[in-house]
Design a protein around this motif. Sequence first.
Motif, PDB file in Angstrom:
ATOM      1  N   MET A  80       0.853  -1.212   0.000  1.00  0.00           N
ATOM      2  CA  MET A  80       0.000   0.000   0.000  1.00  0.00           C
ATOM      3  C   MET A  80       0.889   1.263   0.000  1.00  0.00           C
ATOM      4  SD  MET A  80      -2.926   1.602   0.252  1.00  0.00           S
ATOM      5  CE  MET A  80      -4.398   0.891   0.898  1.00  0.00           C
ATOM      6  N   ILE A  81       0.542   2.217  -0.809  1.00  0.00           N
ATOM      7  CA  ILE A  81       1.275   3.489  -0.841  1.00  0.00           C
ATOM      8  C   ILE A  81       0.968   4.263   0.439  1.00  0.00           C
ATOM      9  CG2 ILE A  81       1.362   5.736  -2.010  1.00  0.00           C
ATOM     10  CD1 ILE A  81       0.706   4.148  -4.627  1.00  0.00           C
ATOM     11  N   ARG A  82       2.007   4.887   1.007  1.00  0.00           N
ATOM     12  CA  ARG A  82       1.793   5.693   2.210  1.00  0.00           C
ATOM     13  C   ARG A  82       2.420   7.082   2.000  1.00  0.00           C
ATOM     14  NH1 ARG A  82       2.957   4.026   8.261  1.00  0.00           N
ATOM     15  NH2 ARG A  82       4.097   2.327   7.310  1.00  0.00           N
ATOM     16  N   VAL A  83       1.664   8.103   2.329  1.00  0.00           N
ATOM     17  CA  VAL A  83       2.105   9.493   2.137  1.00  0.00           C
ATOM     18  C   VAL A  83       2.110  10.176   3.495  1.00  0.00           C
ATOM     19  CG1 VAL A  83       1.585  11.679   0.980  1.00  0.00           C
ATOM     20  CG2 VAL A  83       0.990   9.523  -0.137  1.00  0.00           C
ATOM     21  N   SER A  84       3.190  10.878   3.819  1.00  0.00           N
ATOM     22  CA  SER A  84       3.191  11.583   5.100  1.00  0.00           C
ATOM     23  C   SER A  84       2.447  12.913   4.948  1.00  0.00           C
ATOM     24  CB  SER A  84       4.617  11.806   5.617  1.00  0.00           C
ATOM     25  OG  SER A  84       5.286  12.793   4.875  1.00  0.00           O
ATOM     26  N   ALA A  85       1.776  13.275   6.033  1.00  0.00           N
ATOM     27  CA  ALA A  85       0.966  14.500   6.039  1.00  0.00           C
ATOM     28  C   ALA A  85       0.927  15.014   7.468  1.00  0.00           C
ATOM     29  CB  ALA A  85      -0.452  14.187   5.552  1.00  0.00           C
ATOM     30  N   THR A  98      -2.313   7.416   4.814  1.00  0.00           N
ATOM     31  CA  THR A  98      -1.438   8.518   5.247  1.00  0.00           C
ATOM     32  C   THR A  98      -0.689   8.134   6.513  1.00  0.00           C
ATOM     33  OG1 THR A  98      -3.397   9.509   6.253  1.00  0.00           O
ATOM     34  CG2 THR A  98      -2.606  10.494   4.223  1.00  0.00           C
ATOM     35  N   ARG A  99       0.508   8.671   6.644  1.00  0.00           N
ATOM     36  CA  ARG A  99       1.280   8.591   7.881  1.00  0.00           C
ATOM     37  C   ARG A  99       1.232  10.011   8.457  1.00  0.00           C
ATOM     38  NH1 ARG A  99       6.548   6.443   9.891  1.00  0.00           N
ATOM     39  NH2 ARG A  99       6.726   4.986   8.161  1.00  0.00           N
ATOM     40  N   LEU A 100       0.408  10.207   9.469  1.00  0.00           N
ATOM     41  CA  LEU A 100       0.240  11.559  10.017  1.00  0.00           C
ATOM     42  C   LEU A 100       1.376  11.870  10.981  1.00  0.00           C
ATOM     43  CD1 LEU A 100      -3.627  11.704  10.548  1.00  0.00           C
ATOM     44  CD2 LEU A 100      -2.270  12.446   8.578  1.00  0.00           C
ATOM     45  N   GLN A 122      12.766  11.548   4.669  1.00  0.00           N
ATOM     46  CA  GLN A 122      12.733  12.916   4.137  1.00  0.00           C
ATOM     47  C   GLN A 122      13.886  13.662   4.813  1.00  0.00           C
ATOM     48  OE1 GLN A 122      12.699  16.012   3.776  1.00  0.00           O
ATOM     49  NE2 GLN A 122      11.249  16.570   2.184  1.00  0.00           N
ATOM     50  N   PRO A 123      15.023  13.795   4.133  1.00  0.00           N
ATOM     51  CA  PRO A 123      16.240  14.310   4.780  1.00  0.00           C
ATOM     52  C   PRO A 123      16.075  15.688   5.416  1.00  0.00           C
ATOM     53  CG  PRO A 123      16.737  13.398   2.628  1.00  0.00           C
ATOM     54  CD  PRO A 123      15.245  13.385   2.742  1.00  0.00           C
ATOM     55  N   PHE A 124      15.108  16.464   4.966  1.00  0.00           N
ATOM     56  CA  PHE A 124      14.949  17.829   5.476  1.00  0.00           C
ATOM     57  C   PHE A 124      13.854  17.924   6.538  1.00  0.00           C
ATOM     58  CE2 PHE A 124      16.289  17.886   1.003  1.00  0.00           C
ATOM     59  CZ  PHE A 124      17.610  18.280   1.213  1.00  0.00           C
ATOM     60  N   GLY A 125      13.266  16.783   6.868  1.00  0.00           N
ATOM     61  CA  GLY A 125      12.226  16.791   7.897  1.00  0.00           C
ATOM     62  C   GLY A 125      10.974  17.517   7.439  1.00  0.00           C
ATOM     63  N   GLN A 126      10.609  17.319   6.186  1.00  0.00           N
ATOM     64  CA  GLN A 126       9.421  17.979   5.633  1.00  0.00           C
ATOM     65  C   GLN A 126       8.374  16.957   5.193  1.00  0.00           C
ATOM     66  OE1 GLN A 126      11.478  20.344   2.558  1.00  0.00           O
ATOM     67  NE2 GLN A 126      10.888  22.149   3.727  1.00  0.00           N
ATOM     68  N   VAL A 127       7.228  17.476   4.884  1.00  0.00           N
ATOM     69  CA  VAL A 127       6.112  16.723   4.313  1.00  0.00           C
ATOM     70  C   VAL A 127       5.992  17.155   2.857  1.00  0.00           C
ATOM     71  CG1 VAL A 127       3.566  16.804   4.313  1.00  0.00           C
ATOM     72  CG2 VAL A 127       4.813  16.383   6.461  1.00  0.00           C
ATOM     73  N   PRO A 128       5.795  16.256   1.903  1.00  0.00           N
ATOM     74  CA  PRO A 128       5.468  14.846   2.047  1.00  0.00           C
ATOM     75  C   PRO A 128       6.682  13.930   1.883  1.00  0.00           C
ATOM     76  CG  PRO A 128       5.051  15.519  -0.224  1.00  0.00           C
ATOM     77  CD  PRO A 128       5.608  16.717   0.492  1.00  0.00           C
ATOM     78  N   ALA A 129       6.576  12.742   2.515  1.00  0.00           N
ATOM     79  CA  ALA A 129       7.431  11.609   2.170  1.00  0.00           C
ATOM     80  C   ALA A 129       6.495  10.533   1.618  1.00  0.00           C
ATOM     81  CB  ALA A 129       8.168  11.103   3.394  1.00  0.00           C
ATOM     82  N   TYR A 130       7.042   9.655   0.788  1.00  0.00           N
ATOM     83  CA  TYR A 130       6.228   8.685   0.054  1.00  0.00           C
ATOM     84  C   TYR A 130       6.854   7.307   0.216  1.00  0.00           C
ATOM     85  CZ  TYR A 130       4.189   6.700  -4.292  1.00  0.00           C
ATOM     86  OH  TYR A 130       3.545   5.940  -5.234  1.00  0.00           O
TER      87      TYR A 130
END
Length: 217
Positions: free
Chosen positions: A1-6, A36-38, A53-61
């Motif tokens: 399953m695809i997971r997107v950070s938010a 989603t990964r909240l 996410q090397p910069f600590g930002q959203v989104p990561a996938y």
Amino acid sequence: MIRVSAFRWVPPFARGLVRDLRVRWALEEAGLPYETRLVGPDDLKTKDYRAMQPFGQVPAYEEDGLVLFESGAILLHIARRSDVLMPADPAEQARTNAWMFAALNSIEPRVQHLAGLDLFHVEEDWAKARKPGALNDAQMRLAALSDWLDGRDYLESRFTVADLLMTTVLRILRHTDVVAQMPTLEAYRLRCEARPAFARALAAQIGDFSDEMPAVA
Ligand SMILES: N[C@@H](CCC(=O)N[C@@H](CS)C(=O)NCC(=O)O)C(=O)O
């Protein structure tokens, strides 16, 4: 399953703008289900999150062991699997890529700079001094984009992932009338936002926000 950070929470002015929106929209257009990964501020600093996410930002996938960051790269990855988002013809693909880079490199920096002054630094003297120049810089780029779109419905001959990305960039100025004052650009934004996949993505992002501001350590 695809997971997107938010983000689990953002202030109201940022709801509907956070960059996971463009990824959710692309996934909706492509018909790819995701979860989603909240995350909150504390998660962004962890080693585990920085590994994604090397910069600590959203989104990561995340998808089957593949981890991606940078919304543009994530969109390209999704678009390669969807005729809706990416034309099959190599020359058309190259043009689509060019417009994606234009959205990210030529338009978003000026738009984001202006929005940053307005949304994060509005009371500061240096921001007040910088504002007219920033506004002019953004308007010049957007006027050129508007000229290009004159007589066209989309950046190229049909809707692609580049239009999706460009629309999310234009939305960053929704607290102003800068885009609304350019009728061609405003019509273009509304045309792209009228897509059912956009409405689903927006509703999903808004629906994921908690009302409670997280405590920051
Ligand atoms: N170039 C990155 C920018 C990502 C970005 O700016 N994300 C914002 C939310 S829209 C964020 O996570 N901000 C928190 C931070 O930078 O610490 C991308 O397109 O993915």
